[in-house]
Motif scaffolding. Structure first.
Motif, PDB file in Angstrom:
ATOM      1  N   GLY A  27       8.305  -9.135  -4.305  1.00  0.00           N
ATOM      2  CA  GLY A  27       8.489 -10.582  -4.363  1.00  0.00           C
ATOM      3  C   GLY A  27       7.695 -11.216  -5.500  1.00  0.00           C
ATOM      4  O   GLY A  27       6.472 -11.217  -5.467  1.00  0.00           O
ATOM      5  N   ALA A  51       0.830  -1.210   0.000  1.00  0.00           N
ATOM      6  CA  ALA A  51       0.000   0.000   0.000  1.00  0.00           C
ATOM      7  C   ALA A  51       0.863   1.259   0.000  1.00  0.00           C
ATOM      8  O   ALA A  51       0.611   2.201  -0.757  1.00  0.00           O
ATOM      9  CB  ALA A  51      -0.910  -0.016   1.230  1.00  0.00           C
ATOM     10  N   VAL A  52       1.895   1.294   0.845  1.00  0.00           N
ATOM     11  CA  VAL A  52       2.760   2.472   0.922  1.00  0.00           C
ATOM     12  C   VAL A  52       3.639   2.568  -0.323  1.00  0.00           C
ATOM     13  O   VAL A  52       3.713   3.598  -0.996  1.00  0.00           O
ATOM     14  CB  VAL A  52       3.642   2.415   2.200  1.00  0.00           C
ATOM     15  N   TYR A  83      13.043  -9.730  -5.102  1.00  0.00           N
ATOM     16  CA  TYR A  83      13.934 -10.153  -4.011  1.00  0.00           C
ATOM     17  C   TYR A  83      13.831 -11.647  -3.724  1.00  0.00           C
ATOM     18  O   TYR A  83      14.646 -12.202  -2.991  1.00  0.00           O
ATOM     19  CB  TYR A  83      13.694  -9.332  -2.734  1.00  0.00           C
ATOM     20  N   TYR A 125       9.068  -8.132  12.016  1.00  0.00           N
ATOM     21  CA  TYR A 125       7.914  -7.921  12.882  1.00  0.00           C
ATOM     22  C   TYR A 125       7.557  -9.164  13.701  1.00  0.00           C
ATOM     23  O   TYR A 125       6.945  -9.055  14.747  1.00  0.00           O
ATOM     24  CB  TYR A 125       6.690  -7.470  12.073  1.00  0.00           C
ATOM     25  N   PHE A 150      10.725   7.451  10.721  1.00  0.00           N
ATOM     26  CA  PHE A 150       9.546   8.273  10.963  1.00  0.00           C
ATOM     27  C   PHE A 150       8.366   7.361  11.242  1.00  0.00           C
ATOM     28  O   PHE A 150       8.284   6.262  10.732  1.00  0.00           O
ATOM     29  CB  PHE A 150       9.256   9.216   9.785  1.00  0.00           C
ATOM     30  N   LYS A 203       4.194  -9.427  -9.243  1.00  0.00           N
ATOM     31  CA  LYS A 203       4.219  -8.145  -8.533  1.00  0.00           C
ATOM     32  C   LYS A 203       5.162  -7.158  -9.226  1.00  0.00           C
ATOM     33  O   LYS A 203       4.870  -5.968  -9.318  1.00  0.00           O
ATOM     34  CB  LYS A 203       4.645  -8.338  -7.072  1.00  0.00           C
TER      35      LYS A 203
HETATM   36  N1  LIG Z   1       6.350   4.785   9.574  1.00  0.00           N
HETATM   37  C1  LIG Z   1       5.030   4.798   9.512  1.00  0.00           C
HETATM   38  O1  LIG Z   1       4.370   5.718   9.996  1.00  0.00           O
HETATM   39  C2  LIG Z   1       4.327   3.681   8.795  1.00  0.00           C
HETATM   40  C3  LIG Z   1       2.953   3.752   8.483  1.00  0.00           C
HETATM   41  C4  LIG Z   1       2.361   2.711   7.746  1.00  0.00           C
HETATM   42  C5  LIG Z   1       3.122   1.605   7.372  1.00  0.00           C
HETATM   43  N2  LIG Z   1       4.428   1.538   7.733  1.00  0.00           N
HETATM   44  C6  LIG Z   1       5.268   0.399   7.350  1.00  0.00           C
HETATM   45  O2  LIG Z   1       5.447   0.436   5.953  1.00  0.00           O
HETATM   46  C7  LIG Z   1       5.667  -0.895   5.478  1.00  0.00           C
HETATM   47  C8  LIG Z   1       4.725  -1.197   4.324  1.00  0.00           C
HETATM   48  O3  LIG Z   1       3.382  -1.101   4.797  1.00  0.00           O
HETATM   49  P1  LIG Z   1       2.161  -1.341   3.779  1.00  0.00           P
HETATM   50  O4  LIG Z   1       0.953  -0.770   4.420  1.00  0.00           O
HETATM   51  O5  LIG Z   1       2.563  -0.913   2.418  1.00  0.00           O
HETATM   52  O6  LIG Z   1       2.058  -2.929   3.809  1.00  0.00           O
HETATM   53  P2  LIG Z   1       1.336  -3.944   2.817  1.00  0.00           P
HETATM   54  O7  LIG Z   1       0.539  -3.273   1.775  1.00  0.00           O
HETATM   55  O8  LIG Z   1       0.653  -4.938   3.674  1.00  0.00           O
HETATM   56  O9  LIG Z   1       2.567  -4.645   2.111  1.00  0.00           O
HETATM   57  C9  LIG Z   1       3.492  -5.348   2.864  1.00  0.00           C
HETATM   58  C10 LIG Z   1       4.353  -6.149   1.902  1.00  0.00           C
HETATM   59  O10 LIG Z   1       5.617  -6.375   2.524  1.00  0.00           O
HETATM   60  C11 LIG Z   1       6.224  -7.466   1.863  1.00  0.00           C
HETATM   61  N3  LIG Z   1       6.880  -8.323   2.855  1.00  0.00           N
HETATM   62  C12 LIG Z   1       6.305  -8.988   3.881  1.00  0.00           C
HETATM   63  N4  LIG Z   1       7.235  -9.665   4.569  1.00  0.00           N
HETATM   64  C13 LIG Z   1       8.425  -9.437   3.941  1.00  0.00           C
HETATM   65  C14 LIG Z   1       9.763  -9.869   4.170  1.00  0.00           C
HETATM   66  N5  LIG Z   1      10.059 -10.680   5.191  1.00  0.00           N
HETATM   67  N6  LIG Z   1      10.739  -9.413   3.334  1.00  0.00           N
HETATM   68  C15 LIG Z   1      10.453  -8.594   2.309  1.00  0.00           C
HETATM   69  N7  LIG Z   1       9.203  -8.149   2.032  1.00  0.00           N
HETATM   70  C16 LIG Z   1       8.202  -8.574   2.848  1.00  0.00           C
HETATM   71  C17 LIG Z   1       5.120  -8.241   1.128  1.00  0.00           C
HETATM   72  O11 LIG Z   1       5.274  -8.013  -0.273  1.00  0.00           O
HETATM   73  P3  LIG Z   1       6.104  -9.025  -1.217  1.00  0.00           P
HETATM   74  O12 LIG Z   1       5.122 -10.023  -1.720  1.00  0.00           O
HETATM   75  O13 LIG Z   1       6.658  -8.149  -2.255  1.00  0.00           O
HETATM   76  O14 LIG Z   1       7.090  -9.698  -0.324  1.00  0.00           O
HETATM   77  C18 LIG Z   1       3.858  -7.560   1.605  1.00  0.00           C
HETATM   78  O15 LIG Z   1       2.850  -7.560   0.637  1.00  0.00           O
HETATM   79  C19 LIG Z   1       5.493  -1.817   6.656  1.00  0.00           C
HETATM   80  O16 LIG Z   1       6.758  -2.092   7.209  1.00  0.00           O
HETATM   81  C20 LIG Z   1       4.676  -0.969   7.607  1.00  0.00           C
HETATM   82  O17 LIG Z   1       4.825  -1.380   8.947  1.00  0.00           O
HETATM   83  C21 LIG Z   1       5.044   2.547   8.424  1.00  0.00           C
END
Ligand SMILES: NC(=O)c1ccc[n+]([C@@H]2O[C@H](COP(=O)([O-])OP(=O)(O)OC[C@H]3O[C@@H](n4cnc5c(N)ncnc54)[C@H](OP(=O)(O)O)[C@@H]3O)[C@@H](O)[C@H]2O)c1
Length: 345
Positions: free
Chosen positions: A186, A165-166, A205, A256, A285, A190
């Protein structure tokens, strides 16, 4: 209207990455709103990676925590069914945190630090985008690329978890700013989806030649690395960053499931050596610092057709535990993964 509803409750604290069996679906009476309260019907719920911290036995974050036997917490989009509050009317669509249940009663005047439910402009885009491009993930992408990454035209930006999503919005913001976007995801499907969204190059990756793919995608290195993952992916990216590159540290999903200390063995010495030798500027951040300005900019770019929102939707509240688990164990979804709980109206 039905008398009972389903809710997904936390049955066990997660050990490692969350599993569907950590949750159970229960049937309970639909609550009734009192004075100053509103009754909400859940339309969509978001399975966000950061919710992993809310289901750990150890308190890993100051934010919301799910309690055993209680409905799972998390962001949702809902429709107001009944309102006893002057600021809301039946039919309004709102974004809030009433959790994984088909209905919820809220008192907007007694909201926590996140404030009362946010009323949505339903003409702007599908209401589901309030949990993706026009919600927390969009603001996070904006914060990482615009405010922390300070990306300018001509710069090369590499993004991990780029199909999430991000990442899927972050790469498109890079393109709006005139930069070159390189996505890491991955699997072939994708990576193809990222090229379709406008990324300039990709690296898989999960492929055995990931490091070679990334070197080919970054022939002159990268100016900015938006890191969502940490771990092996990041250790492969770091040597390819230019001297003085910026690294907005957004998330570390690879860790995580392993608690506070990480999996070991300790790789910090190598990590620090690269930070020092390359003079990297790393800034973590958390939170939606991009605020309203970020959402307004993204909405404007969407209207101009410069940003597309990618989302994948699974149906039924019972699908939420498996969808949440799949975020950590690999799935084929691109963009924001959502659970549709009900249709509007
Ligand atoms: N700093 C902030 O304020 C903030 C706010 C929101 C989110 N975040 C962080 O931003 C990141 C992305 O969030 P999102 O909402 O975009 O998540 P998302 O849409 O659920 O996507 C997460 C993706 O991470 C990949 N992934 C999962 N485990 C992995 C691993 N071990 N190694 C490599 N890739 C892995 C997977 O894609 P693949 O199939 O490509 O592996 C998964 O689809 C997360 O770490 C989340 O905690 C931070």
């Amino acid at each position: 209207m039905a008398q009972t509803m389903k809710q997904v409750v936390l049955a066990a604290y997660a050990q490692g990455n969350p599993q569907p069996g950590d949750f159970r679906v229960e049937e309970v009476p639909i609550p009734q709103p009192g004075d100053g309260e509103i009754l909400l019907k859940t339309l969509y719920l978001a399975v966000d990676p950061l919710l992993r911290f809310s289901v750990d036995e150890t308190v890993l974050t100051g934010g919301g925590r799910a309690e055993l036997g209680q409905p799972m917490i998390g962001p949702v989009v809902s429709e107001v069914v009944t309102s006893n509050h002057p600021d809301y009317a039946a039919g309004d669509v709102v974004e809030g945190r009433s959790g994984w249940q088909e209905y919820a009663v809220l008192a907007p005047d007694q909201s926590d630090y996140r404030g009362p439910p946010r009323k949505l402009d339903t003409t702007l885009a599908p209401v589901s985008t309030a949990l993706g491009a026009l919600g927390g993930p969009g603001q996070t992408a904006y914060e990482g690329i615009v405010n922390v990454g300070r990306v300018t035209a001509g710069e090369t930006v590499v993004i991990s978890a780029a199909a999430g999503a991000v990442g899927s919005i972050a790469g498109q913001i890079v393109k709006v700013l005139g930069g070159r976007a390189v996505g890491i995801a991955g699997g072939l499907a994708k990576c193809a989806a990222l090229l379709d969204l406008g990324f300039d190059a990709v690296a898989d990756y999960k492929a055995p030649d990931f490091a070679a793919q990334l070197r080919a995608a970054l022939p002159e290195g990268a100016d900015v690395y938006l890191d969502n993952v940490g771990g092996d992916v990041t250790m492969t990216v770091l040597p390819l960053l230019k001297r003085g590159a910026r690294m907005p540290m957004c998330g570390f999903i690879a860790y995580y499931g392993v608690g506070m200390e990480g999996p070991g063995p300790d790789r910090l010495p190598g990590f620090y050596r690269l930070i020092m030798n390359k003079g990297l500027e790393i800034r973590g951040f958390a939170g939606m610092l991009a605020g309203q300005k970020g959402l307004e900019d993204i909405a404007g770019w969407m209207k101009q057709g410069r940003i597309r929102f990618a989302e994948s939707i699974v149906d039924g509240i019972e699908a939420a535990p498996a969808a949440f688990s799949s975020v950590f164990s690999g799935h084929e979804h691109v963009g924001k993964l959502l659970v549709r709980v009900a249709h509007r109206g």
